[in-house]
Design a protein around this motif. Structure first.
Motif, PDB file in Angstrom:
ATOM      1  N   ARG A   1      -1.781  11.391   8.523  1.00 49.58           N
ATOM      2  CA  ARG A   1      -1.778  10.707   7.841  1.00 49.58           C
ATOM      3  C   ARG A   1      -3.074   9.423   7.301  1.00 49.58           C
ATOM      4  O   ARG A   1      -4.080   9.738   8.233  1.00 49.58           O
ATOM      5  CB  ARG A   1      -1.303   8.927   8.444  1.00 49.58           C
ATOM      6  N   VAL A   2      -3.593   9.153   6.209  1.00 47.24           N
ATOM      7  CA  VAL A   2      -5.130   8.710   5.712  1.00 47.24           C
ATOM      8  C   VAL A   2      -4.976   7.487   5.978  1.00 47.24           C
ATOM      9  O   VAL A   2      -4.216   6.909   6.079  1.00 47.24           O
ATOM     10  CB  VAL A   2      -5.157   9.307   4.166  1.00 47.24           C
ATOM     11  N   THR A   3      -5.943   7.256   6.700  1.00 43.74           N
ATOM     12  CA  THR A   3      -5.884   5.447   7.821  1.00 43.74           C
ATOM     13  C   THR A   3      -7.536   5.277   7.450  1.00 43.74           C
ATOM     14  O   THR A   3      -8.388   5.439   8.057  1.00 43.74           O
ATOM     15  CB  THR A   3      -6.039   6.208   9.212  1.00 43.74           C
ATOM     16  N   ASP A   4      -6.828   4.138   6.436  1.00 45.19           N
ATOM     17  CA  ASP A   4      -8.588   3.641   6.449  1.00 45.19           C
ATOM     18  C   ASP A   4      -8.707   2.467   6.854  1.00 45.19           C
ATOM     19  O   ASP A   4      -7.511   2.202   7.577  1.00 45.19           O
ATOM     20  CB  ASP A   4      -8.385   3.636   4.721  1.00 45.19           C
TER      21      ASP A   4
ATOM     22  N   THR B   1     -12.509   1.934  16.334  1.00 51.00           N
ATOM     23  CA  THR B   1     -10.821   2.357  17.002  1.00 51.00           C
ATOM     24  C   THR B   1     -10.569   3.114  15.823  1.00 51.00           C
ATOM     25  O   THR B   1     -10.791   3.279  14.768  1.00 51.00           O
ATOM     26  CB  THR B   1     -10.566   1.211  16.020  1.00 51.00           C
ATOM     27  N   TYR B   2      -9.838   4.324  16.627  1.00 52.05           N
ATOM     28  CA  TYR B   2      -8.990   4.848  16.142  1.00 52.05           C
ATOM     29  C   TYR B   2      -7.273   5.752  16.527  1.00 52.05           C
ATOM     30  O   TYR B   2      -7.184   5.332  17.005  1.00 52.05           O
ATOM     31  CB  TYR B   2     -10.061   6.837  16.053  1.00 52.05           C
ATOM     32  N   ASN B   3      -6.923   5.560  15.039  1.00 53.50           N
ATOM     33  CA  ASN B   3      -5.666   6.319  15.667  1.00 53.50           C
ATOM     34  C   ASN B   3      -5.422   7.729  15.935  1.00 53.50           C
ATOM     35  O   ASN B   3      -6.061   8.779  15.252  1.00 53.50           O
ATOM     36  CB  ASN B   3      -4.900   5.899  14.494  1.00 53.50           C
ATOM     37  N   ILE B   4      -4.697   8.379  16.612  1.00 57.33           N
ATOM     38  CA  ILE B   4      -4.352   9.318  16.865  1.00 57.33           C
ATOM     39  C   ILE B   4      -3.061   9.912  17.007  1.00 57.33           C
ATOM     40  O   ILE B   4      -2.062   8.713  17.312  1.00 57.33           O
ATOM     41  CB  ILE B   4      -4.873   9.456  19.018  1.00 57.33           C
ATOM     42  N   ASN B   5      -3.411  11.373  16.905  1.00 58.48           N
ATOM     43  CA  ASN B   5      -1.638  11.777  17.017  1.00 58.48           C
ATOM     44  C   ASN B   5      -1.148  11.860  18.464  1.00 58.48           C
ATOM     45  O   ASN B   5      -1.515  11.904  18.864  1.00 58.48           O
ATOM     46  CB  ASN B   5      -1.782  12.823  16.602  1.00 58.48           C
TER      47      ASN B   5
ATOM     48  N   MET C   1       0.663  -1.457   0.310  1.00 59.09           N
ATOM     49  CA  MET C   1      -0.455  -0.151  -0.313  1.00 59.09           C
ATOM     50  C   MET C   1       0.672   1.320  -0.292  1.00 59.09           C
ATOM     51  O   MET C   1       2.119   1.541   0.632  1.00 59.09           O
ATOM     52  CB  MET C   1      -1.173   0.294   1.333  1.00 59.09           C
ATOM     53  N   GLU C   2       0.318   2.124  -0.620  1.00 58.14           N
ATOM     54  CA  GLU C   2       0.701   4.036  -0.016  1.00 58.14           C
ATOM     55  C   GLU C   2       0.703   4.100   0.530  1.00 58.14           C
ATOM     56  O   GLU C   2      -0.826   4.521   0.556  1.00 58.14           O
ATOM     57  CB  GLU C   2       1.162   4.443  -2.332  1.00 58.14           C
ATOM     58  N   PRO C   3       1.359   4.953   1.528  1.00 53.10           N
ATOM     59  CA  PRO C   3       1.362   5.722   2.581  1.00 53.10           C
ATOM     60  C   PRO C   3       0.343   7.210   1.819  1.00 53.10           C
ATOM     61  O   PRO C   3       0.862   7.475   1.383  1.00 53.10           O
ATOM     62  CB  PRO C   3       2.050   6.011   3.595  1.00 53.10           C
ATOM     63  N   GLN C   4      -0.497   7.774   2.880  1.00 55.02           N
ATOM     64  CA  GLN C   4      -1.075   8.932   2.053  1.00 55.02           C
ATOM     65  C   GLN C   4      -1.358   9.790   3.200  1.00 55.02           C
ATOM     66  O   GLN C   4      -1.558   9.566   4.547  1.00 55.02           O
ATOM     67  CB  GLN C   4      -2.329   8.554   1.267  1.00 55.02           C
ATOM     68  N   PHE C   5      -0.780  11.288   3.210  1.00 54.08           N
ATOM     69  CA  PHE C   5      -1.143  11.763   4.266  1.00 54.08           C
ATOM     70  C   PHE C   5      -2.228  13.490   3.602  1.00 54.08           C
ATOM     71  O   PHE C   5      -1.259  13.849   2.013  1.00 54.08           O
ATOM     72  CB  PHE C   5      -0.103  12.600   4.478  1.00 54.08           C
ATOM     73  N   ILE C   6      -2.344  14.112   3.846  1.00 56.15           N
ATOM     74  CA  ILE C   6      -3.351  15.264   3.783  1.00 56.15           C
ATOM     75  C   ILE C   6      -2.660  16.321   4.600  1.00 56.15           C
ATOM     76  O   ILE C   6      -3.338  15.637   6.439  1.00 56.15           O
ATOM     77  CB  ILE C   6      -4.845  15.210   4.210  1.00 56.15           C
ATOM     78  N   ASN C   7      -2.074  17.369   4.831  1.00 57.72           N
ATOM     79  CA  ASN C   7      -2.407  17.933   6.222  1.00 57.72           C
ATOM     80  C   ASN C   7      -0.849  17.655   6.974  1.00 57.72           C
ATOM     81  O   ASN C   7      -1.499  17.873   8.017  1.00 57.72           O
ATOM     82  CB  ASN C   7      -3.247  19.039   6.740  1.00 57.72           C
TER      83      ASN C   7
ATOM     84  N   ASP D   1     -10.890  13.672   3.573  1.00 59.75           N
ATOM     85  CA  ASP D   1     -11.578  12.677   4.360  1.00 59.75           C
ATOM     86  C   ASP D   1     -10.053  11.748   4.704  1.00 59.75           C
ATOM     87  O   ASP D   1      -9.342  11.979   4.150  1.00 59.75           O
ATOM     88  CB  ASP D   1     -12.497  11.794   4.203  1.00 59.75           C
ATOM     89  N   ILE D   2     -10.196  11.675   6.377  1.00 59.75           N
ATOM     90  CA  ILE D   2      -8.923  11.186   6.765  1.00 59.75           C
ATOM     91  C   ILE D   2      -8.454  10.197   6.882  1.00 59.75           C
ATOM     92  O   ILE D   2      -8.005   9.288   7.788  1.00 59.75           O
ATOM     93  CB  ILE D   2      -7.318  12.249   7.895  1.00 59.75           C
TER      94      ILE D   2
END
Length: 298
Positions: free
Chosen positions: A88-91, A180-184, A79-85, A142-143
């Motif tokens: 990390r875009v986390t599907d 579940t969510y990933n938090i900075n 997979m390709e890591p993607q970022f917005i601002n 949408d991230i």
């Protein structure tokens, strides 16, 4: 004649004494991330620093990320890591990878602490309802499963500290529907430090601190009052990733944290150098009514 190197060591210990006295039994939250997590020698240094803080009477809590390691595993599965601002875009699939990687990193850190004779417990934001969150909204798209902390329940951390454990936290939380969510990790560390009314919050990352001029390495600022940090942001002296970091520091201080330290985790033992020496090596941000250098022997 006594060896000068031995005398110098004694001098360092004497310089550390007032700080050990002042911060005895005080909570220190250490946010650990960046390149220092990938280099085995630096990782060992950071863990040694945290253990030493524990053994001299501090109450350290480590909050760690693992962004570079997550990106490595995301790439590994094609997979390709993607970022917005910068986020990390986390599907769904990336979320699963992030949780597995962070849990793996967490248990490695627990093992390192315990190998040095200190009891450690690794937990995530789900455990004991430590970190509640909601979906983070950002401009630009949408991230996915990235969370914004809405509530901290610090009871589990107080219980661990009381039983003489060193808690090591990785930033995965639930929302109200138990999604579940990933938090900075920076956000999680700030939220935990605020909830625990920590004496200190130390960020170990890939920046040396705050510069008056980012292109001039001589312009590193050792200590900043909150209003001075706000002025630097307003006047455009800081930019990029330093803005949210500095805003997080200001927010932490305004919500009960006494001091925040920005440190370069790539420098061996930067945590000890900042906390136990008169001048330190990073940038300390303090409340407007706070004292500059606690102890100035010059």
């Amino acid at each position: 004649m006594v060896n000068q190197a031995l005398l110098d060591k004694a001098e360092v210990l004497i310089e550390a004494l007032p700080y050990i006295q002042r911060f005895n039994r005080k909570i220190v939250v250490i946010k650990y991330g960046g390149s220092a997590m990938l280099d085995d020698e630096l990782k060992k240094n950071v863990i040694e620093d945290a253990v030493l803080l524990k053994l001299v009477g501090f109450k350290p809590i480590i909050v760690h990320g693992g962004g570079k390691e997550i990106s490595r595993w995301v790439s590994k599965v094609g997979m390709e890591p993607q970022f917005i601002n910068g986020l990390r875009v986390t599907d769904k699939e990336t979320m699963e990878i992030a949780e597995m990687v962070l849990a793996k990193v967490n248990k490695e850190l627990v093992a390192m602490v315990q190998s040095l004779g200190v009891k450690a417990v690794g937990i995530c934001g789900k455990d004991g309802g430590l970190l509640k969150c909601e979906k983070k909204q950002v401009d630009g798209g949408d991230i996915g499963f990235v969370g914004e902390v809405t509530e901290v329940n610090p009871k589990v951390l107080y219980d661990l500290l009381e039983k003489d454990f060193l808690p090591i936290v990785y930033p995965i939380g639930y929302d109200n529907r138990f999604e579940t969510y990933n938090i900075n990790a920076d956000d999680a560390a700030c939220a935990i430090a605020e909830a625990m009314k920590a004496e200190k919050l130390a960020f170990l990352s890939d920046v040396e601190g705050v510069y008056k001029d980012k292109d001039d390495p001589e312009s590193l600022i050792s200590e900043l009052y909150v209003h001075e940090a706000e002025d630097l942001i307003k006047e455009g002296y800081v930019g990029g990733g330093m803005i949210p970091k500095l805003k997080g520091c200001i927010d932490a201080i305004e919500n009960g944290v006494n001091r925040v330290h920005l440190l370069d985790g790539r420098i061996p033992h930067s945590l000890l150098l900042e906390i136990f020496t008169n001048k330190g090596i990073g940038t300390a941000i303090l409340r407007d009514e706070g004292d500059k250098y606690y102890y100035d022997h010059e």
